[in-house]
Design a protein around this motif. Structure first.
Motif: not given
Length: 55
Positions: A46-55
């Motif tokens: 979930k943290e990785e998804i959030t991080r990548l989606a913010a890019e």
């Protein structure tokens, strides 16, 4: 792999883990350590998804 397809795969893996956690929690005699490990994996995804989606 494009960012979109990578995000899709991460979301799919997150959903699979979510389903596994739910099934394990319903099963009698489930191992709490295994469930905790799956939840940590799910959180990392979930943290990785959030991080990548913010890019």
């Amino acid at each position: 792999m494009s960012l979109t397809s990578h995000l899709h795969e991460l979301r799919r893996r997150h959903q699979v883990l979510s389903d596994q956690v739910e099934a394990a929690q319903r099963a009698p005699g489930s191992d709490d350590m295994t469930i905790a490990h799956m939840k940590k994996q799910k959180l990392r995804l979930k943290e990785e998804i959030t991080r990548l989606a913010a890019e």
